[in-house]
Design a protein around this motif. Sequence first.
Motif, PDB file in Angstrom:
ATOM      1  N   ASP A 297       0.835  -1.207   0.000  1.00 45.19           N
ATOM      2  CA  ASP A 297       0.000   0.000   0.000  1.00 45.19           C
ATOM      3  C   ASP A 297       0.868   1.256   0.000  1.00 45.19           C
ATOM      4  O   ASP A 297       2.091   1.199  -0.150  1.00 45.19           O
ATOM      5  CB  ASP A 297      -1.007  -0.024   1.155  1.00 45.19           C
ATOM      6  N   VAL A 298       0.244   2.406   0.191  1.00 46.57           N
ATOM      7  CA  VAL A 298       0.912   3.694   0.046  1.00 46.57           C
ATOM      8  C   VAL A 298       1.930   3.971   1.153  1.00 46.57           C
ATOM      9  O   VAL A 298       2.735   4.911   1.055  1.00 46.57           O
ATOM     10  CB  VAL A 298      -0.140   4.829  -0.008  1.00 46.57           C
ATOM     11  N   SER A 299       1.942   3.184   2.214  1.00 43.53           N
ATOM     12  CA  SER A 299       2.861   3.436   3.321  1.00 43.53           C
ATOM     13  C   SER A 299       4.327   3.368   2.896  1.00 43.53           C
ATOM     14  O   SER A 299       5.171   4.081   3.425  1.00 43.53           O
ATOM     15  CB  SER A 299       2.594   2.450   4.467  1.00 43.53           C
ATOM     16  N   ILE A 300       4.636   2.505   1.925  1.00 42.10           N
ATOM     17  CA  ILE A 300       6.024   2.413   1.444  1.00 42.10           C
ATOM     18  C   ILE A 300       6.441   3.723   0.779  1.00 42.10           C
ATOM     19  O   ILE A 300       7.522   4.262   1.039  1.00 42.10           O
ATOM     20  CB  ILE A 300       6.184   1.240   0.454  1.00 42.10           C
ATOM     21  N   LEU A 301       5.576   4.258  -0.072  1.00 46.34           N
ATOM     22  CA  LEU A 301       5.868   5.526  -0.735  1.00 46.34           C
ATOM     23  C   LEU A 301       6.001   6.650   0.289  1.00 46.34           C
ATOM     24  O   LEU A 301       6.886   7.508   0.176  1.00 46.34           O
ATOM     25  CB  LEU A 301       4.769   5.855  -1.750  1.00 46.34           C
ATOM     26  N   LEU A 305       9.287   9.101   0.764  1.00 47.62           N
ATOM     27  CA  LEU A 305       9.160  10.562   0.702  1.00 47.62           C
ATOM     28  C   LEU A 305       9.586  11.218   2.012  1.00 47.62           C
ATOM     29  O   LEU A 305      10.127  12.333   2.013  1.00 47.62           O
ATOM     30  CB  LEU A 305       7.721  10.949   0.358  1.00 47.62           C
ATOM     31  N   GLN A 306       9.364  10.537   3.137  1.00 46.40           N
ATOM     32  CA  GLN A 306       9.785  11.085   4.421  1.00 46.40           C
ATOM     33  C   GLN A 306      11.297  11.198   4.502  1.00 46.40           C
ATOM     34  O   GLN A 306      11.847  12.195   4.962  1.00 46.40           O
ATOM     35  CB  GLN A 306       9.276  10.212   5.559  1.00 46.40           C
ATOM     36  N   CYS A 307      11.993  10.164   4.040  1.00 50.51           N
ATOM     37  CA  CYS A 307      13.459  10.228   4.024  1.00 50.51           C
ATOM     38  C   CYS A 307      13.948  11.315   3.075  1.00 50.51           C
ATOM     39  O   CYS A 307      14.901  12.040   3.379  1.00 50.51           O
ATOM     40  CB  CYS A 307      14.052   8.873   3.625  1.00 50.51           C
ATOM     41  N   MET A 308      13.318  11.436   1.923  1.00 49.68           N
ATOM     42  CA  MET A 308      13.697  12.497   0.984  1.00 49.68           C
ATOM     43  C   MET A 308      13.553  13.875   1.641  1.00 49.68           C
ATOM     44  O   MET A 308      14.429  14.730   1.539  1.00 49.68           O
ATOM     45  CB  MET A 308      12.824  12.425  -0.264  1.00 49.68           C
ATOM     46  N   HIS A 323      17.817   5.037  -3.240  1.00 50.18           N
ATOM     47  CA  HIS A 323      16.897   4.319  -2.363  1.00 50.18           C
ATOM     48  C   HIS A 323      17.329   2.869  -2.189  1.00 50.18           C
ATOM     49  O   HIS A 323      17.625   2.165  -3.153  1.00 50.18           O
ATOM     50  CB  HIS A 323      15.480   4.341  -2.944  1.00 50.18           C
ATOM     51  N   LEU A 324      17.395   2.442  -0.932  1.00 49.07           N
ATOM     52  CA  LEU A 324      17.752   1.062  -0.612  1.00 49.07           C
ATOM     53  C   LEU A 324      16.823   0.544   0.486  1.00 49.07           C
ATOM     54  O   LEU A 324      16.112   1.309   1.132  1.00 49.07           O
ATOM     55  CB  LEU A 324      19.200   0.980  -0.106  1.00 49.07           C
ATOM     56  N   THR A 325      16.892  -0.744   0.718  1.00 50.02           N
ATOM     57  CA  THR A 325      16.272  -1.343   1.892  1.00 50.02           C
ATOM     58  C   THR A 325      17.356  -2.062   2.684  1.00 50.02           C
ATOM     59  O   THR A 325      18.485  -2.260   2.192  1.00 50.02           O
ATOM     60  CB  THR A 325      15.173  -2.361   1.512  1.00 50.02           C
ATOM     61  N   GLY A 326      17.039  -2.444   3.899  1.00 51.03           N
ATOM     62  CA  GLY A 326      18.004  -3.145   4.733  1.00 51.03           C
ATOM     63  C   GLY A 326      18.311  -4.552   4.269  1.00 51.03           C
ATOM     64  O   GLY A 326      19.190  -5.220   4.826  1.00 51.03           O
ATOM     65  N   ASN A 343      18.615  10.575 -14.323  1.00 42.17           N
ATOM     66  CA  ASN A 343      18.089   9.726 -13.256  1.00 42.17           C
ATOM     67  C   ASN A 343      18.106   8.263 -13.672  1.00 42.17           C
ATOM     68  O   ASN A 343      18.151   7.937 -14.865  1.00 42.17           O
ATOM     69  CB  ASN A 343      16.654  10.138 -12.930  1.00 42.17           C
ATOM     70  N   LEU A 344      18.047   7.371 -12.706  1.00 41.01           N
ATOM     71  CA  LEU A 344      17.917   5.935 -12.940  1.00 41.01           C
ATOM     72  C   LEU A 344      16.592   5.479 -12.354  1.00 41.01           C
ATOM     73  O   LEU A 344      16.441   5.346 -11.143  1.00 41.01           O
ATOM     74  CB  LEU A 344      19.077   5.173 -12.276  1.00 41.01           C
ATOM     75  N   VAL A 345      15.615   5.257 -13.248  1.00 41.91           N
ATOM     76  CA  VAL A 345      14.293   4.813 -12.830  1.00 41.91           C
ATOM     77  C   VAL A 345      13.848   3.722 -13.794  1.00 41.91           C
ATOM     78  O   VAL A 345      13.766   3.970 -15.010  1.00 41.91           O
ATOM     79  CB  VAL A 345      13.276   5.966 -12.822  1.00 41.91           C
ATOM     80  N   GLU A 346      13.571   2.534 -13.258  1.00 37.86           N
ATOM     81  CA  GLU A 346      13.065   1.470 -14.121  1.00 37.86           C
ATOM     82  C   GLU A 346      11.595   1.741 -14.494  1.00 37.86           C
ATOM     83  O   GLU A 346      10.873   2.399 -13.745  1.00 37.86           O
ATOM     84  CB  GLU A 346      13.146   0.115 -13.413  1.00 37.86           C
ATOM     85  N   ALA A 347      11.177   1.210 -15.648  1.00 28.23           N
ATOM     86  CA  ALA A 347       9.779   1.401 -16.073  1.00 28.23           C
ATOM     87  C   ALA A 347       9.304   0.177 -16.856  1.00 28.23           C
ATOM     88  O   ALA A 347      10.064  -0.447 -17.585  1.00 28.23           O
ATOM     89  CB  ALA A 347       9.659   2.646 -16.956  1.00 28.23           C
ATOM     90  N   GLU A 348       8.064  -0.187 -16.614  1.00 26.59           N
ATOM     91  CA  GLU A 348       7.449  -1.281 -17.357  1.00 26.59           C
ATOM     92  C   GLU A 348       6.129  -0.794 -17.953  1.00 26.59           C
ATOM     93  O   GLU A 348       5.422   0.018 -17.368  1.00 26.59           O
ATOM     94  CB  GLU A 348       7.157  -2.471 -16.435  1.00 26.59           C
TER      95      GLU A 348
END
Length: 349
Positions: A297-301, A305-308, A323-326, A343-348
């Motif tokens: 859900d939107v919590s990840i986004l 954004l909070q870190c940004m 952006h990374l994860t642990g 920028n480096l952004v993947e897209a499908e």
Amino acid sequence: MYTFGKEADKTGELTSKYSDLTLICDNFANESASKLLVNWSSLERHRFNAKTLDYISSATCEKYFAEHLHFNERESVNDLEREFPIAFGILVYHNFDQVEQLLRLIYRKNNFYCFHVDEGADKEFKYMMQWLVDCFPENVFVASNPVDITWGDVSILKAVLQCMENLLARSDKWKYYVHLTGEEFLLVTNLELVTSLKNLKGANLVEGTSLKPNMDRYPEQLPYDLKKYKSSSHIVLSHEAVEFVLKSQISKTIFGALHDYNSPEESFFAVLQFNQKNCFPENVFVASNPVDITWGDVSILKAVLQCMENLMARSDKRKYYVHLTGEEFLLVTNSLKNLKGANLVEAED
């Protein structure tokens, strides 16, 4: 080395009507060691005050600059020094000649210098210090609200913090704060100091040990369950760390906790420095307003954004956001410069 009351003759030798060197050598040859020390101590106390006061009473700043070439901008001062200003907080209470020589050694037009003149200093010394700083209105000044320092109590720490506060109010351009006293001389050039501080990359220089700290310097338990550390009073702090010291509630609480204990200037900064999780901010921090993440859900986004937002607030000098994860490990060194702003952004589809 030039000193008040001495002039260089054509051969470069120092001459003086007081024949200081002869007096010392005669004492050494003919008197006991204790007599030598007594005479030298007396000479140090009285050698410059009257002569310097007479000089200042009649000299203009223009005359002073003409006779003390060290205050002119030297060709050796390079762009690295000019682009990396330093703030000096200097505690002084006597021996104007030595203080003047210290300023002569470390002065640069782009640096800032706060002299905390002990409220208990004699009026002649205060007069001479005010005369000196008035010749440098842009970047040298006497601290406001000076305290009467008693060695061993909180007055020393108050004097240090007063200079920090005045230096922050004077300019937000300096990169590091360096603490000195009028009894000290730097053994490095300004360029060497700048190079060393630049290599710290925002870190601080604070001594510290947790091995058997003097228990009479702390309450039984520090606030926030912080660990006790002991240091000297000599510190080098980043601009960001100085702001933290003066503005954070944690810092104010620690100051209050140590206020009535012995030599708090030798524990206050060490406690803040070495309890990194709660104290001095470096380049690693926990995001404010964390969210309870539900995958999908939107919590990840919101978390991203909070870190940004926090990173933007912390510094505007960073070039890229990654952006990374642990759960991940980087297998490359830094190659973002080659993107040249892309920028480096993947897209499908």
